[in-house]
Design a protein around this motif. Structure first.
Motif, short mmCIF file in Angstrom:
data_model
loop_
_atom_site.label_atom_id
_atom_site.label_comp_id
_atom_site.label_asym_id
_atom_site.label_seq_id
_atom_site.Cartn_x
_atom_site.Cartn_y
_atom_site.Cartn_z
N ARG A 1 0.63 -1.03 -0.05
CA ARG A 1 -0.02 0.13 0.14
C ARG A 1 0.58 1.25 0.04
N GLY A 2 0.38 2.34 -0.63
CA GLY A 2 1.04 3.58 -0.43
C GLY A 2 -0.15 4.84 -0.37
N PHE A 3 0.39 6.03 -0.51
CA PHE A 3 -0.39 6.98 -0.35
C PHE A 3 -0.17 8.14 -1.45
N ARG A 4 -1.10 8.27 -2.09
CA ARG A 4 -1.28 9.25 -3.37
C ARG A 4 -1.30 10.62 -2.67
N PRO A 5 -0.47 11.53 -3.27
CA PRO A 5 -0.36 12.94 -2.74
C PRO A 5 -1.60 13.69 -3.55
N TYR A 6 -2.67 14.36 -2.82
CA TYR A 6 -3.87 14.48 -3.22
C TYR A 6 -4.08 15.98 -3.25
N LEU A 7 -4.57 16.59 -3.92
CA LEU A 7 -5.15 18.16 -3.95
C LEU A 7 -6.57 18.18 -3.98
N PRO A 8 -7.08 19.16 -3.46
CA PRO A 8 -8.65 19.35 -3.59
C PRO A 8 -9.12 19.13 -5.02
N ASP A 9 -8.68 19.91 -5.99
CA ASP A 9 -9.09 19.87 -7.34
C ASP A 9 -8.31 18.89 -8.28
N ARG A 10 -7.60 18.17 -7.67
CA ARG A 10 -7.03 16.83 -8.34
C ARG A 10 -6.07 17.14 -9.51
N LEU A 11 -5.49 18.32 -9.37
CA LEU A 11 -4.50 18.77 -10.19
C LEU A 11 -3.36 19.00 -9.45
N PRO A 12 -2.03 18.70 -9.95
CA PRO A 12 -0.75 18.82 -9.26
C PRO A 12 -0.38 20.55 -8.98
N ALA A 13 0.37 20.92 -8.12
CA ALA A 13 0.75 21.88 -7.94
C ALA A 13 2.21 22.15 -8.60
N ILE A 14 2.41 22.99 -9.60
CA ILE A 14 3.56 23.09 -10.53
C ILE A 14 3.89 24.34 -10.43
N GLY A 15 5.08 24.88 -9.82
CA GLY A 15 5.54 26.28 -10.11
C GLY A 15 5.75 26.88 -8.83
N ARG A 16 6.01 28.15 -9.06
CA ARG A 16 6.47 29.25 -7.93
C ARG A 16 5.30 29.38 -7.05
N ASP A 17 6.02 29.31 -5.78
CA ASP A 17 5.03 29.65 -4.52
C ASP A 17 5.00 31.20 -4.59
N PRO A 18 3.86 31.68 -4.47
CA PRO A 18 3.34 33.09 -4.48
C PRO A 18 3.86 33.89 -3.41
N ARG A 19 3.97 33.28 -2.26
CA ARG A 19 4.30 33.78 -0.87
C ARG A 19 5.78 33.79 -0.44
N VAL A 20 6.68 32.88 -0.97
CA VAL A 20 7.70 32.85 -0.71
C VAL A 20 8.77 32.56 -1.92
N PRO A 21 9.69 33.62 -2.29
CA PRO A 21 10.54 33.67 -3.24
C PRO A 21 11.52 32.63 -3.16
N GLY A 22 11.62 32.00 -4.40
CA GLY A 22 12.81 30.85 -4.52
C GLY A 22 12.14 29.43 -4.04
N LEU A 23 10.81 29.67 -3.52
CA LEU A 23 10.21 28.07 -3.33
C LEU A 23 9.29 27.87 -4.28
N TYR A 24 9.50 26.34 -4.96
CA TYR A 24 8.77 25.94 -5.99
C TYR A 24 8.12 24.59 -5.52
N HIS A 25 6.90 24.32 -6.17
CA HIS A 25 6.32 23.20 -5.93
C HIS A 25 6.11 22.32 -6.96
N ALA A 26 6.36 20.92 -6.78
CA ALA A 26 6.15 20.00 -7.56
C ALA A 26 5.65 18.66 -6.98
N CYS A 27 4.33 18.98 -6.54
CA CYS A 27 3.93 17.81 -5.74
C CYS A 27 2.04 17.77 -5.93
N GLY A 28 1.60 16.90 -5.46
CA GLY A 28 0.09 16.54 -5.67
C GLY A 28 -0.40 16.05 -6.93
N HIS A 29 0.51 15.14 -7.54
CA HIS A 29 0.07 14.53 -8.80
C HIS A 29 -0.99 13.29 -8.47
N GLU A 30 -1.22 13.00 -7.20
CA GLU A 30 -2.22 11.90 -6.76
C GLU A 30 -1.76 10.80 -7.54
#
Length: 390
Positions: free
Chosen positions: A317-346
Motif C-alpha cells: 500500500r501507499g499514499f497518493r498525494p492528493y490536492l482538492p481539485d485533483r491537479l498537481p501544484a507545479i510552479g513558483r510559490d506566490p508567498r515565498v520567493p525561491g520556493l517551487y512546488h512539484a507535488c500533488g500529482h495523486e
C-alpha cells in the motif's frame, strides 16, 4: 556531517517527481542537491504500478501535461535503457460492461482524439483478440496504444544516478527552510547534513508536500489518499495490456474521501500480475485492510476469470498525494520567493514526472515553460485551504 555547502537548487524528495526535477535541472547546468528522509523511492513512487497513462485523463491541462510527459518518457527510456527500467509501451485497454459505460468511454475518446491522443474503439467481438482471457459479456472498449509502464523505483534510481551535477542525501530529514531578510529562500536545514545553502528549493515531497510548504512559511493542502495493490505469483503473459474497467476513470476523477475501487489488471516484464486499484482518504493509516484486498481480488477475477486459481504473493500500500481539485501544484510559490512546488500529482506522478521536471527546470533557469501551467499554479489555493484540509 555538518556545515554549510552551496547549491543552485535543493530538491526535497527522491521519488520519481523529485528525480525528474533534479535530472532536468542538472541537465540545464544547475548545481543540484536532492534530499530525502528515507532511501530513493521510499514513498509513493515505491508503492506505485508505474503507469504512464493518457487514457484516464479528460481533455484539459492534465492531459496536455501527460502527452508531453509520455513523449519525454520515450526519450528517457532510450537514455536509461528500456530493459533497465522495464519500460513497456504495451497500450491500455478500457472495457465496458454496459451500453451506458461504453457510451461514456466513446464520449471521452472523442474529446481525447481532438487533443491528438491515439485511441480506437474496440467492438465486443474483438476484445478477446486483444486479451484472450477477458471475461465474456463485455460490450466493448477503447484501446489506447500510447499507454505504457515502467518499474518506478528503478526509473527514479537510475534517473538520479545518471544525473552528473547532482548530490544525493538520503536518510536526511529536512527540519527547516532558511529565509533571508527579504523573505526569499536561502537554504535548507537538515538534521544529518547540516545546512544546504541554495537559491531555490523544489518541494517534491509527495504526500508530505504540505509539511514542507509549512516549514518554508507557506501552505499547500496536500492530503494522503491510500491505495492497495495485489501482486500475484510470476505467470506467463496472461494479460497483454493494462486493462481496466470503465468505472476506473470515474474513480480517478472523484474527490470522494470514501473507499472506491475498480478493476485494474496488468502483467509485468518480471512475470507477476499487478491488481488494483483502490482509493480512500484515511490519513496516514497503514493498516492492511483485508476487506479492500478481497474486493480488489474479486473485481480482478470478474474481469479475468483465469486469475481465480492464481496465488497472490503479497500486497502493498501507499499514499497518493492528493490536492482538492485533483491537479498537481507545479510552479513558483506566490508567498515565498525561491520556493517551487512539484507535488500533488495523486496517482499520476510517475507518468507526469518528466514534464513536471522539465517545466521546473525551465522556471529555475528563467525560461518560458513548455506548457501553460496556469491551472497548476500553487497560488490557486488560499492559505486557509491547508488548514481546512486536515
Amino acid at each position: 556531517m555538518s556545515g554549510s555547502r552551496t547549491w543552485d537548487v535543493v530538491v526535497i524528495g527522491a521519488g520519481m517527481v523529485g528525480a525528474a526535477c533534479a535530472h532536468h535541472a542538472a541537465a540545464a547546468g544547475l548545481r543540484v542537491a536532492v534530499v530525502d528522509r528515507g532511501p530513493v523511492a521510499c514513498g509513493t513512487t515505491g508503492a506505485g504500478e508505474g503507469n504512464l497513462l493518457v487514457s484516464d485523463k479528460e481533455p484539459g491541462p492534465e492531459l496536455d501535461l501527460a502527452m508531453l510527459s509520455l513523449r519525454l518518457w520515450h526519450g528517457l527510456a532510450e537514455e536509461l535503457g528500456r530493459d533497465v527500467v522495464e519500460f513497456e509501451a504495451k497500450g491500455g485497454l478500457v472495457v465496458a460492461s454496459s451500453p451506458d459505460e461504453l457510451l461514456g468511454l466513446k464520449r471521452l475518446m472523442a474529446g481525447q482524439l481532438d487533443c491528438g491522443v491515439g485511441a480506437e474503439e474496440v467492438p465486443a467481438k474483438q476484445l478477446r483478440e486483444l486479451e484472450p482471457h477477458l471475461a465474456p459479456g463485455l460490450v466493448g472498449g477503447v484501446l489506447y496504444p500510447p499507454d505504457a509502464q515502467v518499474q518506478p523505483a528503478l526509473a527514479a534510481a537510475h534517473l538520479l544516478r545518471g544525473s552528473g551535477a547532482l548530490t544525493l542525501f538520503t536518510g536526511t530529514e529536512v527540519t527547516g527552510v532558511d529565509l533571508g531578510a527579504d523573505g526569499a529562500v536561502r537554504g535548507v536545514r537538515t538534521a544529518r547534513a547540516g545546512t544546504l545553502a541554495c537559491g531555490a528549493v523544489v518541494n517534491a515531497a509527495g504526500t508530505w508536500g504540505g509539511h514542507i510548504a509549512e516549514l518554508a512559511g507557506s501552505s499547500l493542502p496536500v492530503l494522503p489518499r491510500r491505495g492497495f495493490v495485489l501482486v500475484t505469483e510470476p505467470l506467463p503473459r496472461l494479460v497483454r495490456h493494462k486493462v481496466y474497467a470503465a468505472d476506473y476513470v470515474a474513480d480517478v476523477a472523484s474527490g470522494s474521501a470514501e473507499l472506491q475501487s475498480s478493476a485494474v489488471v496488468e502483467g509485468t516484464a518480471a512475470g507477476p500480475v499487478l491488481i488494483g486499484a483502490s482509493r480512500e482518504r484515511v490519513g496516514f493509516d497503514r493498516t492492511l485492510a483485508v476487506p479492500v484486498l478481497r474486493r480488489l481480488a474479486a473485481q480482478a477475477v470478474a474481469l479475468f476469470p483465469v486469475l481465480a486459481g492464481v496465488r497472490t504473493l503479497r500486497a502493498y500500500r501507499g499514499f497518493r498525494p492528493y490536492l482538492p481539485d485533483r491537479l498537481p501544484a507545479i510552479g513558483r510559490d506566490p508567498r515565498v520567493p525561491g520556493l517551487y512546488h512539484a507535488c500533488g500529482h495523486e496517482g499520476a506522478g510517475i507518468g507526469l514526472a518528466p514534464a513536471t521536471g522539465l517545466i521546473l527546470a525551465q522556471l529555475l533557469c528563467g525560461e518560458r515553460p513548455e506548457l501553460d501551467i496556469t491551472a497548476f499554479d500553487p497560488g490557486r489555493f488560499a492559505p486557509h485551504d491547508a488548514r481546512e484540509a486536515r
